[in-house]
Design a protein around this motif. Structure first.
Motif, PDB file in Angstrom:
ATOM      1  N   GLY A 226       0.744  -1.335  -0.016  1.00  0.00           N
ATOM      2  CA  GLY A 226      -0.066  -0.029   0.118  1.00  0.00           C
ATOM      3  C   GLY A 226       0.848   0.957   0.059  1.00  0.00           C
ATOM      4  O   GLY A 226       2.182   1.236  -0.020  1.00  0.00           O
ATOM      5  N   PHE A 227       0.129   2.317   0.116  1.00  0.00           N
ATOM      6  CA  PHE A 227       0.908   3.493   0.330  1.00  0.00           C
ATOM      7  C   PHE A 227       1.415   4.174   1.442  1.00  0.00           C
ATOM      8  O   PHE A 227       1.155   3.520   2.489  1.00  0.00           O
ATOM      9  CB  PHE A 227       0.056   4.667  -0.488  1.00  0.00           C
TER      10      PHE A 227
ATOM     11  N   VAL B  40      -2.167 -11.124  -2.169  1.00  0.00           N
ATOM     12  CA  VAL B  40      -1.887  -9.656  -2.055  1.00  0.00           C
ATOM     13  C   VAL B  40      -3.018  -8.931  -1.354  1.00  0.00           C
ATOM     14  O   VAL B  40      -4.171  -9.022  -1.704  1.00  0.00           O
ATOM     15  CB  VAL B  40      -1.505  -9.062  -3.402  1.00  0.00           C
ATOM     16  N   VAL B  41      -2.578  -8.204  -0.463  1.00  0.00           N
ATOM     17  CA  VAL B  41      -3.524  -7.433   0.382  1.00  0.00           C
ATOM     18  C   VAL B  41      -3.048  -6.190   0.441  1.00  0.00           C
ATOM     19  O   VAL B  41      -1.791  -5.683   0.539  1.00  0.00           O
ATOM     20  CB  VAL B  41      -3.584  -7.488   1.995  1.00  0.00           C
ATOM     21  N   LEU B  42      -4.035  -5.270  -0.380  1.00  0.00           N
ATOM     22  CA  LEU B  42      -3.815  -3.808  -0.515  1.00  0.00           C
ATOM     23  C   LEU B  42      -4.483  -2.994   0.530  1.00  0.00           C
ATOM     24  O   LEU B  42      -5.399  -3.013   0.590  1.00  0.00           O
ATOM     25  CB  LEU B  42      -4.005  -3.302  -1.830  1.00  0.00           C
ATOM     26  N   VAL B  43      -3.711  -2.056   1.216  1.00  0.00           N
ATOM     27  CA  VAL B  43      -4.202  -1.123   2.390  1.00  0.00           C
ATOM     28  C   VAL B  43      -4.626   0.159   1.866  1.00  0.00           C
ATOM     29  O   VAL B  43      -3.477   0.606   1.259  1.00  0.00           O
ATOM     30  CB  VAL B  43      -3.066  -1.283   3.529  1.00  0.00           C
ATOM     31  N   LEU B  44      -5.663   0.643   2.228  1.00  0.00           N
ATOM     32  CA  LEU B  44      -5.954   2.122   1.859  1.00  0.00           C
ATOM     33  C   LEU B  44      -6.547   2.551   3.319  1.00  0.00           C
ATOM     34  O   LEU B  44      -7.130   2.008   3.959  1.00  0.00           O
ATOM     35  CB  LEU B  44      -6.947   2.123   0.648  1.00  0.00           C
TER      36      LEU B  44
ATOM     37  N   ASN C 230      -4.274 -13.381  -6.229  1.00  0.00           N
ATOM     38  CA  ASN C 230      -5.757 -12.737  -5.808  1.00  0.00           C
ATOM     39  C   ASN C 230      -5.533 -11.420  -5.300  1.00  0.00           C
ATOM     40  O   ASN C 230      -4.643 -11.344  -4.353  1.00  0.00           O
ATOM     41  CB  ASN C 230      -6.563 -13.891  -4.903  1.00  0.00           C
ATOM     42  N   LEU C 231      -6.553 -10.489  -5.196  1.00  0.00           N
ATOM     43  CA  LEU C 231      -6.189  -8.995  -4.553  1.00  0.00           C
ATOM     44  C   LEU C 231      -7.360  -8.862  -3.640  1.00  0.00           C
ATOM     45  O   LEU C 231      -8.496  -9.367  -3.681  1.00  0.00           O
ATOM     46  CB  LEU C 231      -6.334  -8.077  -5.472  1.00  0.00           C
ATOM     47  N   ILE C 232      -6.900  -8.514  -2.468  1.00  0.00           N
ATOM     48  CA  ILE C 232      -7.898  -8.212  -1.296  1.00  0.00           C
ATOM     49  C   ILE C 232      -7.496  -6.555  -0.850  1.00  0.00           C
ATOM     50  O   ILE C 232      -6.500  -6.354  -0.752  1.00  0.00           O
ATOM     51  CB  ILE C 232      -7.742  -9.226  -0.093  1.00  0.00           C
TER      52      ILE C 232
END
Length: 334
Positions: free
Chosen positions: A81-82, A177-181, A210-212
């Motif tokens: 994530g950013f 992959v876990v993307l944090v926002l 897969n993306l979460i």
């Protein structure tokens, strides 16, 4: 009308208080049981993923030879994530929930101080999150571990390139992959990050992963309607239904106290949500490993060669059939 006596009122109040206390205790036990059940499912899933598989022949010859076994690696999940969006805090929260910890918050990942991250260089860190058992045991159990890859922050959304995304995904060989926002980011920064979701999602799927998406700082949502609108937009742009709101465990605004570490009370929603995210990651990893295994079995199975010259028995049989057919059509009965 005669008023009831004071002892009777006290008995009624005591009974009501006892009933309310019983309901509170029952609800608490029910929540703890739900979290423990989810943690138990995760432990069983991890054990199944790393289960040892033998060749089945006992070393050949059936004479008690050593059986060759090969265990699968622990499931690995990339947290990316950013900057200052809650990546390291999510790793620490997941470790706390998986290990069933209480008391002070133990930091496994390089969490940023309150108010945002630093501009210093960051490196990818592999954090081994141990899954506790039914009674809170499991510390040091190497077979029940989830590898959480705490990745360096992505560049700003305005200058994020496809090469940056690919570099973040490839490192560490993740299986999900876990993307944090973060929900409470400035509107301009948050909208810019959301607009890059299609590109990030395409890069993740191009790698066969897969993306979460995890939306942190859940309490920043002022209303349910605002949360639902953000959820729909993120789901549409990321092309996934796996979007979660969570409030991570973080240090207080005053920072850590070295003499008296602050005691953080476990929150049911935080524990249940982060365990649900890990459980979903394990399901994706299980599916990917199963598909990879099936594909490998198909490639490893050689095609049976077709014989160029049929055997002599087949030639004789075909000659016999041909003569029988000619005799049948040339017979007088036909």
């Amino acid at each position: 009308m005669r008023m009831p006596r004071l002892p009777l009122l006290l008995k009624i109040a005591a009974a009501a208080a006892a009933g309310a206390l019983a309901l509170i205790v029952a609800a608490r036990l029910r929540r703890e049981d739900a979290v423990a059940s989810l943690r138990r499912e995760i432990r069983e899933c991890v054990s199944a993923l790393v289960e040892e598989e033998g060749d089945g022949d006992g070393g050949g010859g059936g004479g008690g030879g050593a059986k060759e076994v090969a265990s699968s690696p622990a499931p690995s999940v990339l947290i990316t994530g950013f900057r200052a969006h809650g990546k390291s805090s999510l790793v620490n929260t997941a470790c706390r929930a998986l290990a069933a910890e209480d008391g002070p918050l133990l930091l496994r990942a390089e969490a940023s101080p309150p108010g945002g991250g630093t501009d210093g260089p960051r490196r990818r860190r592999r954090v081994k999150a141990v899954v506790a058992g039914a009674d809170g045991d499991g510390a040091g159990d190497g077979d029940n571990v989830v590898d959480l890859l705490d990745a360096p922050p992505l560049p700003e959304a305005a200058r994020l390139s496809r090469d940056d995304i690919d570099a973040a995904i490839i490192g560490g060989n993740p299986e999900c992959v876990v993307l944090v926002l973060r929900c409470d980011a400035p509107a301009k920064e948050r909208n810019a990050a959301i607009r890059r979701l299609p590109e990030i999602s395409a890069a993740v799927r191009n790698k066969g992963l897969n993306l979460i998406v995890v939306l942190t700082f859940k309490k920043a949502m002022r209303s349910i309607r605002q949360a639902e609108e953000l959820l729909r937009e993120v789901s549409f742009r990321a092309r996934t239904d796996c979007v979660y709101f969570i409030e991570n465990y973080t240090w207080s605004n005053n920072g850590p106290n070295l003499h008296h570490p602050p005691v953080i009370k476990n929150d049911f929603e935080t524990h249940f949500t982060v365990l649900t995210i890990i459980r979903q990651c394990l399901e994706f990893i299980k599916l990917n490993r199963s598909q990879s295994k099936d594909k490998g079995d198909k490639q490893a199975k050689p095609d049976e060669p077709k014989p160029k010259n049929p055997p002599a028995e087949a030639k004789q049989c075909r000659k016999f059939n041909d003569s029988s057919v000619r005799l049948f059509f040339n017979s007088s009965e036909t």
